[in-house]
Design an enzyme around this catalytic site. Sequence first.
Site, PDB file in Angstrom:
ATOM      1  N   GLU A 170      34.339  28.714  38.905  1.00 25.20           N
ATOM      2  CA  GLU A 170      34.030  27.335  39.287  1.00 25.20           C
ATOM      3  C   GLU A 170      34.076  26.371  38.098  1.00 25.20           C
ATOM      4  OE1 GLU A 170      30.340  27.182  41.443  1.00 25.20           O
ATOM      5  OE2 GLU A 170      30.982  28.615  42.929  1.00 25.20           O
ATOM      6  N   GLU A 369      32.882  34.246  46.555  1.00 25.80           N
ATOM      7  CA  GLU A 369      31.474  33.962  46.887  1.00 25.80           C
ATOM      8  C   GLU A 369      31.403  33.285  48.245  1.00 25.80           C
ATOM      9  OE1 GLU A 369      29.251  31.584  44.066  1.00 25.80           O
ATOM     10  OE2 GLU A 369      30.111  32.682  42.375  1.00 25.80           O
TER      11      GLU A 369
HETATM   12  O1  IFM Z   1      24.520  30.518  42.295  1.00 17.75           O
HETATM   13  C1  IFM Z   1      25.738  29.860  42.363  1.00 17.75           C
HETATM   14  C2  IFM Z   1      26.790  30.605  41.574  1.00 17.75           C
HETATM   15  O2  IFM Z   1      26.410  30.793  40.251  1.00 17.75           O
HETATM   16  C3  IFM Z   1      28.084  29.848  41.590  1.00 17.75           C
HETATM   17  N1  IFM Z   1      28.476  29.498  42.929  1.00 17.75           N
HETATM   18  C4  IFM Z   1      27.489  28.889  43.783  1.00 17.75           C
HETATM   19  C5  IFM Z   1      26.224  29.707  43.779  1.00 17.75           C
HETATM   20  C6  IFM Z   1      25.168  29.061  44.702  1.00 17.75           C
HETATM   21  O3  IFM Z   1      24.882  27.769  44.286  1.00 17.75           O
END
Ligand code: IFM
Length: 462
Positions: A170, A369
């Site tokens: 990200e 994710e």
């Molecule tokens: O916890 C975060 C993660 O580190 C990166 N993506 C989003 C998740 C939830 O906010």
Amino acid sequence: MTESRAFPRFPAGFVFGAATASYQIEGAAREDGRGPSIWDTYSHAPGLVANGDTGDIACDHYHRYPEDVALLRELGVDSYRFSIAWPRIVPDGSGPVNPKGLDFYARLVDELLAAGIEPAATLYHWDLPQALEDRGGWRVRETAERFAEYTAVVAGHLADRVPRWITLNEPWCSAFLGYSVGRHAPGAREGRGALAAAHHLLVGHGRAVEALRAAGVREAGITLNLDRNLPATGSAADRAAVVRADTQHNLVWTEPLLAGRYPHTEEETWGELITGQDFRRDGDLALIGQPLDFLGINYYRPIVVADAPHREPDPALRTATDNRYAEVRLAGARHTAMDWPVVPDSFTDLLVALKERYGDALPPIHITENGSAEHDEVSPDGAVHDRDRVAYLRDHLTALKAALDAGVDVRGYYVWSLLDNFEWAFGYGKRFGIVRVDYDTQRRTPKDSYHWYRAMIAAQRD
Ligand code: IFM
């Protein structure tokens, strides 16, 4: 809690996994030669993280990783996505390598392989060595070079045992939350500095891919948190605001990575902040746009966007995120404990739109994710009934399957997260885990969602 009738079915070979990140779970912040990261500095500064929480101890995964790998084995996942803490490997950001840091990840990888789980390693999930931030952080190109050196060291040790590598997690958060909004480390509020950071992150990605290829890794990719931006109304002004939001959230990454160009909407998005910039060099686009084996996508929610004036009216003080749009709360949707709207269809739409835009230039996708923070209910017998998270996961996996059915080449899905953990500026108050962590005792308790995910994975193999 197994409701098998509701399980979507995925093609044979589809990878199911769970994900975590170093600073969010490891703890042991000053142990075995680890250097300070920007998140140590940020979380220890008064008032920046909820409740004064820090990652000093977190889930104590550094010491308890065998127990956590046992939870993964019991879950039945094919793969585990973790991140490597750069300041454990190169404590000062450049110079001497710390063998104890390398040892930790070698032990973790061996434990995973012994449990029949494929490791998937992220090289940068936001814990930049503080020493590099002191020299300019991602605002300066030198950081991209140091990132490539660190990547070469880690890949040199682990490439034979780790098949899947993710350069950055990200980068939108690193560049914009870190250097423009100031809500993530290092907490800067800048205009051109944030845009330079975005570019140098991409250059660092390209240099890291070169290092991974030189080490002979099987798969190299990057993880983006792409957003599905929806206009608040059908007005021309709101639709133009969506273009600016899309540029800043999505196109700034996908255009250089997948189309070999900078977004043609960048001037209308950033105005004078992007004109005449001097951080781009000849050859950068070719470096950034090297072929990838996969694209990682993190998806949580759609964003509803409306036209708005500049947040900072004085052009001299504008940051890179003051660009004339505002997020609007989506009426009628359930919202998670993060106050994020739950709209599974947006997940399908995001993936289908990406395929439509990039066609054959889009590599196979891994959802690296997806998950939700909820207000979990702990019953007197200790069980954790997280019905809302079960529904979220079921509905998003169903939406993902719809994207596959529509022709999007998705190869894997990693739930965020294996464990409750340090949710950055929100501290430990937001719980994303499918396993509850009692931070006083470090006791782990699989939640109903863990049992549901386990049954869902098992059902694929029936
Ligand atoms: O916890 C975060 C993660 O580190 C990166 N993506 C989003 C998740 C939830 O906010």
